[in-house]
Design a protein around this motif. Structure first.
Motif: not given
Lengths: 385, 232
Positions: A49-56, A66-74, A220-223, A228-231
């Motif tokens: 239940p403690d993880a209910s407001n976390r998204i991976v 791997l993902l670019p760390t710059r995604y964190a800015d958005w 989740i859906e918005r991220i 979706h069209d990113a590299v």
């Protein structure tokens, strides 16, 4: 109550048989209790239940991409988001592989906000030291106690995923609500970026904490729509779903455990039924004598059922006691290399399941021979001497 | 001894069935046994004497005729009513004693009283009285395996009389005993009939045992052959 003595004396008529049957039930129930508790513990891990407001957020192709760390800015710009942290599973080995514990390269400044429920108690001064020292490590109390680490100790971790060995200084020790969460080690992500060239500006996952759990699905859906069209497209899911995927790597453990439980239950049903059938058959004449002197069929049936249920309940109680004793060993030994089981315990649900299962075994195994004996014509029973 | 009939049999019949084959065991038995009587059922093997005893004791059901024992018509009673009736009116003595091996002599004798609403203290008094009657006060804490055959049968007699039933049924009560013990048991039963007024119906092959009864009923191929008064 006045028939209890009769039930107890009959119960102990063949002590060796009774003890062996109880032992077989004890071992079986202990096995069932341990297996069911493992299942409950693993399920609880994926239903935290403690993880209910976390998204991976990870790469859409696989966890290893791997993902670019710059995604964190958005991500940080989204109104629902409280905090975002890049986190990389490091798989560092301390001395040798038997000393397994989860260790992560994390964006240090966000670790205590994203994992607010896991990193509960710590000294602010220690945490500042952790942030200040590029080689600093934040470790759970359980982990520190296990290896005798103290603040200032230097620990080397050799990664099995990256060509790097990091030398970390213990700077902060935290407490958690769950023992399993105190087995983790976090170190500064920059250390990984500096040591491994291809990790510069790249990370395996983002842990996103949102203000309200209700906002998780739409975020989740918005991220995923946004990237979706990113590299490097993303795949986002709740942290619980993410954990469940790891658990699924062990196969369909739930079905396996349920199948073993079913098989063990059938085995103890057969063992108990055999014992009770023998115990009742050798008393055919005695039962007929009791009925001749006026005991009703229902009274005979109740006494025989009492014996069978007493047998199975004693075995069940013994099994639960052994499982309870073994729970510590499971936490201490298995939990060391399978951190999911650090929270292992025999919960009330499992105890209730085992209690009802043993009641059912006692009832089912005894009813048919007891009913037949209680209904048998008295003269037939007297003749069978 | 010439009381009202405690047992009334009218056209009593019993057959067993093996698949569709009917095997008659008792046919048209008419018999009256007065309260306080002591009757020995005799006859060759297969004559139906044990079956007749079982019917009188209410542990078997007739296939024909009427069966009235201790003022109750047994034909119409269901299993539970019959069990309650037996616990009130009948005491059983078996050839092989049939004591419960895991219970002491005291506990074996106490068994019929567990079916009554008697208090523990009242039960204890009754059991001690019954065991004193058969001369086993000193042996009440012994288990059946610690007793001789004669003592076991005495415990069985105590169990039969502890509830103070009107009727005692005995199936070959001396069949498993040596001569001396058999005589003692017979003397005990004779005393129960004479001193306590118990009605006794006993199956026996043993003419000496039968001689202790006041009447002998002879069965032959499932029918009543003759009733003889024993002259002593």
């Amino acid at each position: 109550m006045k028939y209890l003595r009769l039930v107890l004396r009959s119960f102990l008529r063949s002590k060796r048989r009774t003890v062996l049957t109880i032992l077989s039930i004890t071992v079986s129930v202990a096995l069932i209790a341990i297996l069911q508790s493992i299942l409950a513990t693993l399920n609880a891990f994926a239903n935290n239940p403690d993880a209910s407001n976390r998204i991976v957020v990870r790469h859409k192709v696989s966890i290893t991409n791997l993902l670019p760390t710059r995604y964190a800015d958005w991500l940080r710009q989204q109104p629902e988001v409280e905090s975002v942290m890049g986190l990389q599973w490091f798989q560092g080995v301390y001395i040798d592989r038997s000393n397994f514990f989860p260790n992560f390269a994390s964006e240090a400044e966000f670790v205590n906000t994203v994992f607010k429920e896991e990193i509960v108690e710590y000294s602010d001064a220690q945490f500042r030291e952790f942030l200040r020292d590029r080689n600093g490590a934040l470790v759970g109390k359980n982990l520190a106690d296990k290896y005798g680490w103290k603040l200032g100790d230097v620990v080397s971790l050799k990664s099995e995923l990256f060509p790097i060995t990091v030398r970390l200084t213990i700077r902060c020790i935290f407490r958690s609500k769950r023992p399993a969460d105190e087995l983790a080690l976090h170190f500064n992500y920059k250390l990984l970026e500096e040591g491994v060239s291809y990790m510069k500006g790249r990370v395996g996952t983002f842990f996103v904490r949102v203000h309200r759990a209700d906002d998780v699905p739409k975020l989740i859906e918005r991220i995923d729509r946004h990237f979706h069209d990113a590299v490097e497209p993303t795949y986002s899911e709740t942290e619980n779903a993410f954990q469940l995927e790891f658990l699924k790597m062990m196969g369909n453990y739930s079905a396996i455990i349920q199948m073993i439980t079913g098989a063990v239950l059938v085995a103890i049903l057969i063992v108990t039924a055999n014992t009770m059938a023998m115990a009742i058959r050798e008393r055919t004449t005695e039962i007929s004598v009791l009925r001749a002197i006026g005991f009703r069929t229902s009274q005979i049936l109740a006494m025989l059922m009492g014996e069978g249920i007493l047998l199975s309940v004693l075995g069940g109680a013994g099994g639960l006691a052994i499982a309870w004793l073994l729970a510590g060993a499971v936490r201490g030994y298995v939990g060391t290399f399978l951190p999911y089981l650090q929270n292992f315990h025999i919960d009330a649900g499992t105890m209730s399941l085992c209690f009802h299962a043993t009641l059912a075994v006692g009832t089912l195994s005894t009813f048919i021979p007891a009913y037949r004996a209680a209904r048998r014509p008295i003269v037939d029973g007297l003749r069978s001497l | 001894m010439s009381g009202e009939p405690i047992i009334r049999l009218r056209g009593l019949a019993k057959s067993y069935y093996r698949e569709s084959l009917e095997i008659p065991v008792l046919q048209g038995i008419d018999l009256e046994i007065p309260a306080g009587g002591y009757y020995a059922l005799m006859g060759p093997s297969g004559s139906g004497k044990t079956t007749l005893l079982n019917l009188i004791a209410g542990i078997d059901r007739p296939t024909g005729g009427e069966l009235e024992v201790c003022g109750h018509t047994l034909n119409g009673l269901d299993d539970d009513e019959l069990a309650a009736w037996r616990s009130t009116y009948v005491g059983f003595i078996f050839q092989n004693y049939n004591l419960v091996p895991v219970l002491t002599a005291f506990e074996n004798v106490e068994l019929p009283l567990l079916l009554t609403p008697m208090s523990r203290r009242a039960r204890r008094e009754k059991v001690e009285e019954a065991l004193a009657h058969v001369g086993l006060t000193e042996w009440m804490e012994h288990y059946p395996r610690q007793l001789s055959g004669g003592q076991e049968q005495r415990v069985a007699v105590a169990r039969a009389i502890v509830g103070d039933p009107e009727l005692l049924v005995a199936d070959e009560p001396t069949g498993a005993l040596d001569h001396k013990n058999a005589e003692e048991i017979m003397a005990l039963m004779e005393g129960l009939n004479r001193d306590l007024g118990k009605t006794i119906v006993m199956v026996t092959h043993d003419p000496k045992a039968a001689h202790h009864a006041r009447h002998q009923i002879h069965l032959e191929k499932g029918v009543l052959d003759r009733t003889i008064e024993v002259n002593r």
